[in-house]
Scaffold this active site. Structure first.
Site, mmCIF file in Angstrom:
data_model
loop_
_atom_site.group_PDB
_atom_site.id
_atom_site.type_symbol
_atom_site.label_atom_id
_atom_site.label_comp_id
_atom_site.label_asym_id
_atom_site.label_seq_id
_atom_site.Cartn_x
_atom_site.Cartn_y
_atom_site.Cartn_z
ATOM 1 N N LYS A 1 0.924 -1.346 -0.181
ATOM 2 C CA LYS A 1 -0.389 0.222 -0.072
ATOM 3 C C LYS A 1 0.484 1.402 0.000
ATOM 4 O O LYS A 1 0.338 2.306 -0.504
ATOM 5 C CB LYS A 1 -0.817 0.236 1.486
ATOM 6 C CG LYS A 1 -1.731 -1.371 1.535
ATOM 7 C CD LYS A 1 -2.489 -1.384 2.889
ATOM 8 C CE LYS A 1 -3.043 -2.839 2.961
ATOM 9 N NZ LYS A 1 -2.948 -2.828 4.242
ATOM 10 N N GLY A 2 2.853 1.404 0.329
ATOM 11 C CA GLY A 2 3.479 2.135 0.593
ATOM 12 C C GLY A 2 3.048 3.217 -0.296
ATOM 13 O O GLY A 2 3.338 4.367 -0.635
ATOM 14 N N GLU B 1 7.700 2.862 -5.905
ATOM 15 C CA GLU B 1 7.777 1.725 -4.732
ATOM 16 C C GLU B 1 8.242 3.187 -3.975
ATOM 17 O O GLU B 1 8.201 3.890 -4.012
ATOM 18 C CB GLU B 1 8.474 0.771 -4.974
ATOM 19 C CG GLU B 1 9.397 0.047 -3.100
ATOM 20 C CD GLU B 1 8.127 -0.935 -2.538
ATOM 21 O OE1 GLU B 1 7.271 -0.642 -2.282
ATOM 22 O OE2 GLU B 1 8.226 -1.909 -2.122
ATOM 23 N N ASP B 2 7.601 2.676 -2.670
ATOM 24 C CA ASP B 2 7.919 4.322 -1.436
ATOM 25 C C ASP B 2 8.967 4.197 -0.893
ATOM 26 O O ASP B 2 9.606 4.674 -1.143
ATOM 27 C CB ASP B 2 6.623 3.473 -0.206
ATOM 28 C CG ASP B 2 6.740 2.315 -0.093
ATOM 29 O OD1 ASP B 2 7.420 1.084 0.020
ATOM 30 O OD2 ASP B 2 6.296 2.061 0.797
ATOM 31 N N ASP C 1 14.478 -1.001 1.278
ATOM 32 C CA ASP C 1 15.020 -1.107 2.863
ATOM 33 C C ASP C 1 16.625 -2.611 2.346
ATOM 34 O O ASP C 1 17.029 -2.290 1.661
ATOM 35 C CB ASP C 1 14.381 -1.438 3.904
ATOM 36 C CG ASP C 1 15.190 -1.610 4.713
ATOM 37 O OD1 ASP C 1 15.814 -0.996 5.357
ATOM 38 O OD2 ASP C 1 13.782 -2.744 5.340
ATOM 39 N N LYS D 1 17.066 3.454 1.387
ATOM 40 C CA LYS D 1 17.602 3.114 2.803
ATOM 41 C C LYS D 1 19.194 1.631 2.199
ATOM 42 O O LYS D 1 18.501 1.433 2.416
ATOM 43 C CB LYS D 1 17.107 2.602 3.855
ATOM 44 C CG LYS D 1 16.789 3.300 5.109
ATOM 45 C CD LYS D 1 15.451 2.081 5.831
ATOM 46 C CE LYS D 1 14.999 2.685 6.681
ATOM 47 N NZ LYS D 1 13.981 1.641 7.652
ATOM 48 N N PHE E 1 13.985 4.336 10.691
ATOM 49 C CA PHE E 1 12.412 3.956 10.588
ATOM 50 C C PHE E 1 11.789 4.870 10.492
ATOM 51 O O PHE E 1 11.368 6.275 11.392
ATOM 52 C CB PHE E 1 11.585 2.920 11.537
ATOM 53 C CG PHE E 1 10.643 2.105 11.249
ATOM 54 C CD1 PHE E 1 11.088 1.285 10.002
ATOM 55 C CD2 PHE E 1 9.139 2.810 11.175
ATOM 56 C CE1 PHE E 1 9.367 0.498 10.131
ATOM 57 C CE2 PHE E 1 8.547 2.259 10.427
ATOM 58 C CZ PHE E 1 9.324 0.324 9.777
ATOM 59 N N VAL E 2 10.814 5.052 8.941
ATOM 60 C CA VAL E 2 10.226 6.452 8.620
ATOM 61 C C VAL E 2 8.756 5.992 9.074
ATOM 62 O O VAL E 2 8.298 4.724 8.499
ATOM 63 C CB VAL E 2 11.160 7.319 7.429
ATOM 64 C CG1 VAL E 2 12.678 7.552 8.355
ATOM 65 C CG2 VAL E 2 10.773 6.106 6.430
HETATM 66 P P1 IMP Z 1 12.335 -4.573 1.767
HETATM 67 O O1 IMP Z 1 12.128 -5.569 1.522
HETATM 68 O O2 IMP Z 1 13.157 -4.818 2.796
HETATM 69 O O3 IMP Z 1 13.396 -3.236 0.779
HETATM 70 O O4 IMP Z 1 11.510 -3.001 2.084
HETATM 71 C C1 IMP Z 1 10.401 -3.297 1.848
HETATM 72 C C2 IMP Z 1 9.205 -2.768 2.652
HETATM 73 O O5 IMP Z 1 9.540 -2.307 3.910
HETATM 74 C C3 IMP Z 1 8.378 -1.126 1.651
HETATM 75 O O6 IMP Z 1 8.246 -1.506 0.695
HETATM 76 C C4 IMP Z 1 7.866 -1.033 3.127
HETATM 77 O O7 IMP Z 1 6.214 -1.580 2.782
HETATM 78 C C5 IMP Z 1 8.644 -1.361 4.082
HETATM 79 N N1 IMP Z 1 9.613 -0.652 4.926
HETATM 80 C C6 IMP Z 1 11.200 -0.719 4.382
HETATM 81 N N2 IMP Z 1 11.356 0.636 5.198
HETATM 82 C C7 IMP Z 1 10.308 0.947 6.598
HETATM 83 C C8 IMP Z 1 10.474 2.468 7.065
HETATM 84 O O8 IMP Z 1 11.418 3.185 7.737
HETATM 85 N N3 IMP Z 1 9.323 2.869 7.142
HETATM 86 C C9 IMP Z 1 7.762 1.865 6.743
HETATM 87 N N4 IMP Z 1 7.804 0.781 6.115
HETATM 88 C C10 IMP Z 1 9.383 0.329 6.271
#
Ligand code: IMP
Ligand code: MG
Length: 184
Positions: A46-47, A103-104, A107, A135, A156-157
Site C-alpha cells: 500500500k505504501g 515503490e515507496d 530497504d 535506505k 524507521f520512517v
Molecule cells: P525490503 O524488502 O526490506 O526492501 O522492504 C521494503 C518494504 O518494507 C517497503 O515497501 C515498506 O513497506 C517496508 N519498510 C521498510 N522500511 C520502512 C520504514 O522505515 N518505514 C515503513 N515501512 C518500511
C-alpha cells in the site's frame, strides 16, 4: 490540540515542499525518458499509493497504472523476513509493455528482488524501478534503481504512504519515528 502522530514523530526528515519538488523532477524525467513509449506504472501497495498519485500528476505523457500488493513484513516493522507473497496480482498481462515499478522505499531489497524476478518472467518490453526512498545502507540484495527520490539514513520512517503499524500513511511529509515509540 496535539495530533496523535506528533507523539510518534522524532523529526521531520523530508517536508511536503521537498517531496513535491522532487516528484515534479522525477515526473519530468520519466516523461522525457518514456516520450515514445507506452508506459505502465505498477504501484506496489500500500505504501506506494501517495507517491503514485502525486507522480502521475507530474507525468505529462499518456500512461496507465496497475497495482501489485505483496506481503513481507506482516505486523512487525523492524526487520524484513525475506519472505514475500503476492496478495493482489496485476489486473492485466504485461508482456511487451514498458513497466515502471513505483515503490515507496527500498530497504533490504528483498521485496523488490522478488517482484522484479516475478515480473521479468512475464516478459515485459522493459522494466525499471522508481523509488521515493532508498535506505541504501540496509541493502542485502542488489537492486538496480533507475529513479530515486531520496537516499535516507537507517531510521524507521513514516508518512507519505509509509505506515507505522498501518497508521499515518496520510501524512504529507516523511517523519522519523521516535525510537522510544517503536514497538518490537
Ligand atoms: P525490503 O524488502 O526490506 O526492501 O522492504 C521494503 C518494504 O518494507 C517497503 O515497501 C515498506 O513497506 C517496508 N519498510 C521498510 N522500511 C520502512 C520504514 O522505515 N518505514 C515503513 N515501512 C518500511
Ligand atoms: Mg509497510
Amino acid at each position: 490540540m496535539t495530533a496523535v502522530w506528533e507523539v510518534y514523530l522524532q523529526e521531520t526528515l523530508i517536508n511536503e515542499d521537498e517531496l513535491q519538488a522532487k516528484i515534479k523532477e522525477l515526473g519530468a524525467q520519466i516523461s522525457e525518458d518514456y516520450r515514445d513509449k507506452d508506459l505502465l506504472l505498477i504501484c506496489i501497495l500500500k505504501g506506494g499509493v501517495l507517491f503514485l498519485t502525486d507522480l502521475m500528476r507530474q507525468i505529462s505523457i499518456p500512461h496507465e497504472i496497475d497495482f501489485l500488493a505483496v506481503s513481507s513484513y506482516g505486523k512487525e516493522i523492524r526487520d524484513s523476513t525475506g519472505v514475500v507473497r503476492i496478495l493482489k496480482d496485476l489486473d492485466e498481462p504485461i508482456d511487451g509493455r514498458h513497466i515502471l515499478i513505483v515503490e515507496d522505499i527500498i530497504d533490504t531489497g528483498h521485496t523488490l528482488d522478488y517482484i522484479t524476478r516475478n515480473l521479468i518472467a512475464r516478459k515485459p518490453a522493459s522494466l525499471k524501478i522508481c523509488t521515493l526512498l532508498d535506505k541504501a545502507e540496509r541493502r542485502e540484495v542488489e537492486i538496480p534503481i533507475d529513479y530515486t527520490g531520496f537516499v535516507i539514513p537507517n531510521k524507521f520512517v513514516f508518512g507519505f504512504g509509509l505506515d507505522l503499524d498501518e497508521k499515518f500513511r496520510e501524512l504529507p511529509f516523511i517523519g522519523v519515528v521516535n525510537p522510544g515509540m517503536v514497538v518490537d
